[in-house]
Design a protein around this motif. Structure first.
Motif, PDB file in Angstrom:
ATOM      1  N   CYS A 276       0.824  -1.198   0.000  1.00  0.00           N
ATOM      2  CA  CYS A 276       0.000   0.000   0.000  1.00  0.00           C
ATOM      3  C   CYS A 276       0.862   1.253   0.000  1.00  0.00           C
ATOM      4  N   VAL A 277       0.278   2.326  -0.503  1.00  0.00           N
ATOM      5  CA  VAL A 277       0.899   3.645  -0.529  1.00  0.00           C
ATOM      6  C   VAL A 277       0.081   4.551   0.384  1.00  0.00           C
ATOM      7  N   ALA A 278       0.774   5.348   1.184  1.00  0.00           N
ATOM      8  CA  ALA A 278       0.108   6.256   2.127  1.00  0.00           C
ATOM      9  C   ALA A 278       0.382   7.700   1.714  1.00  0.00           C
ATOM     10  N   PRO A 279      -0.530   8.328   0.976  1.00  0.00           N
ATOM     11  CA  PRO A 279      -0.337   9.736   0.628  1.00  0.00           C
ATOM     12  C   PRO A 279      -0.554  10.655   1.822  1.00  0.00           C
ATOM     13  N   GLY A 280       0.141  11.780   1.790  1.00  0.00           N
ATOM     14  CA  GLY A 280      -0.158  12.881   2.685  1.00  0.00           C
ATOM     15  C   GLY A 280      -1.182  13.783   2.024  1.00  0.00           C
ATOM     16  N   PRO A 281      -1.162  15.104   2.294  1.00  0.00           N
ATOM     17  CA  PRO A 281      -2.102  16.022   1.639  1.00  0.00           C
ATOM     18  C   PRO A 281      -1.723  16.210   0.170  1.00  0.00           C
ATOM     19  N   ILE A 282      -2.592  15.762  -0.714  1.00  0.00           N
ATOM     20  CA  ILE A 282      -2.330  15.792  -2.156  1.00  0.00           C
ATOM     21  C   ILE A 282      -3.394  16.637  -2.840  1.00  0.00           C
ATOM     22  N   TRP A 283      -2.985  17.417  -3.831  1.00  0.00           N
ATOM     23  CA  TRP A 283      -3.875  18.342  -4.527  1.00  0.00           C
ATOM     24  C   TRP A 283      -4.745  17.584  -5.534  1.00  0.00           C
ATOM     25  N   THR A 284      -5.867  17.070  -5.044  1.00  0.00           N
ATOM     26  CA  THR A 284      -6.802  16.289  -5.855  1.00  0.00           C
ATOM     27  C   THR A 284      -8.216  16.814  -5.618  1.00  0.00           C
ATOM     28  N   PRO A 285      -9.204  16.382  -6.416  1.00  0.00           N
ATOM     29  CA  PRO A 285     -10.570  16.897  -6.262  1.00  0.00           C
ATOM     30  C   PRO A 285     -11.217  16.630  -4.907  1.00  0.00           C
ATOM     31  N   ILE A 286     -10.669  15.716  -4.126  1.00  0.00           N
ATOM     32  CA  ILE A 286     -11.254  15.488  -2.803  1.00  0.00           C
ATOM     33  C   ILE A 286     -11.065  16.695  -1.890  1.00  0.00           C
ATOM     34  N   GLN A 287     -10.044  17.499  -2.144  1.00  0.00           N
ATOM     35  CA  GLN A 287      -9.736  18.619  -1.250  1.00  0.00           C
ATOM     36  C   GLN A 287     -10.808  19.717  -1.291  1.00  0.00           C
ATOM     37  N   PRO A 288     -11.208  20.206  -2.460  1.00  0.00           N
ATOM     38  CA  PRO A 288     -12.250  21.243  -2.466  1.00  0.00           C
ATOM     39  C   PRO A 288     -13.632  20.733  -2.073  1.00  0.00           C
TER      40      PRO A 288
END
Length: 292
Positions: free
Chosen positions: A225-237
């Motif tokens: 598995c990969v664990a992203p931090g805060p990534i600029w994707t559509p989930i943010q807005p």
């Protein structure tokens, strides 16, 4: 391109007044996310393999789809029907790389759809070698009383249950050397107070990955598995207030949000022969945020 990781992507502040309704579209984001469209260069690491990527229409999923295609893989992507425009843009980049792309809309909360996704991938692309469980639902709570049964059930159905159903269907079709890659999150360990449900699902995914790795290793199938931090994707807005959106990533050691393109190499490593001795691993891509 700068080699300074602090400057490798846009830094805050971001425009805060760009909230969206679920599920969110890439085309409405400012600045546009970087999925590696102009930067990712393949090396043939996934030549003639077939990958199914959930949430492949946008964000991390789109970046992985582009990278896999440029590494030589054919790609099937799953997404919600309302995300069709984003999915078609991802397909355009995959096909531009000379690879096939199957577009498979539907809701991962439906067990039957999860199993059908694998069958459709095999029917359209001839097999399945890589399963990337990437799609996720995220809800925010301000108080414990905000947590409700509908959000709990849907989040676990999409984020966790779907991984079981997809893995069951895919493993039945996979050969030794195949791989499963799950997307967990830094929230599996950081567990922000406003992400009770989301953090719980991501912790479950991290544990599921280890168990599934142990179970499938005798079949020659690796699971990571990969664990992203805060990534600029559509989930943010979708989930952040204007104030939170404007400063996203500011508190990471690198001082910025990550771009989807910065996740893709981890997924390529785990899917390719370059990662042949990696199984049961969690790879943080968090801008320096610790996962202890």
């Amino acid at each position: 391109m700068t080699t300074d990781p602090r400057e490798a992507g846009p830094r805050p502040p971001f425009p805060g007044d760009q909230q969206q309704e679920k599920p969110g579209l890439t085309s409405k984001m400012t600045p546009p996310p970087d999925h590696g469209e102009e930067s990712y260069v393949g090396k043939g690491l996934l030549a003639d393999r077939v990958a199914l990527i959930t949430g492949g229409d946008s964000g991390i999923g789109r970046a992985v789809a582009i990278a896999y295609a440029r590494e030589g893989a054919d790609v099937a992507i799953s997404y919600l029907p309302v995300e069709q425009s984003d999915a078609e843009e991802t397909a355009r980049w995959v096909r531009q790389a000379g690879r096939r792309c199957a577009l498979l809309p539907g809701d991962l909360a439906d067990e039957g759809h999860c199993r059908t996704l694998v069958a459709q991938t095999v029917a359209e692309l001839g097999g399945i070698d890589i399963l990337v469980n990437n799609a996720a639902a995220q809800v925010i709570n301000n108080e414990l009383g905000d947590v409700n049964a509908a959000d709990l059930e849907n989040s676990f159905r999409v984020n966790v249950f779907a991984m079981f159903y997809l893995a069951q269907a895919a493993v039945a079709r996979m050969k030794p050397g195949s791989t499963i890659i799950n997307t967990t999150s830094v929230q599996a360990k950081v567990a922000g107070e406003k992400m009770l449900i989301y953090s719980a699902t991501k912790g479950a995914i991290a544990s599921l990955t280890i168990s599934l790795s142990n179970l499938l290793a005798p079949q020659g199938i690796r699971v990571n598995c990969v664990a992203p931090g805060p990534i600029w994707t559509p989930i943010q807005p979708i989930v952040k207030t204007p104030e939170e959106l404007a400063t996203i990533g500011e508190k990471t050691p690198l001082g910025r949000a990550g771009q989807p393109a910065e996740l893709a190499p981890a997924y390529v490593l785990l899917a390719s022969g370059e990662g042949s001795y990696i199984s049961g691993a969690l790879i943080p891509v968090t801008g320096g945020m610790p996962m202890l």
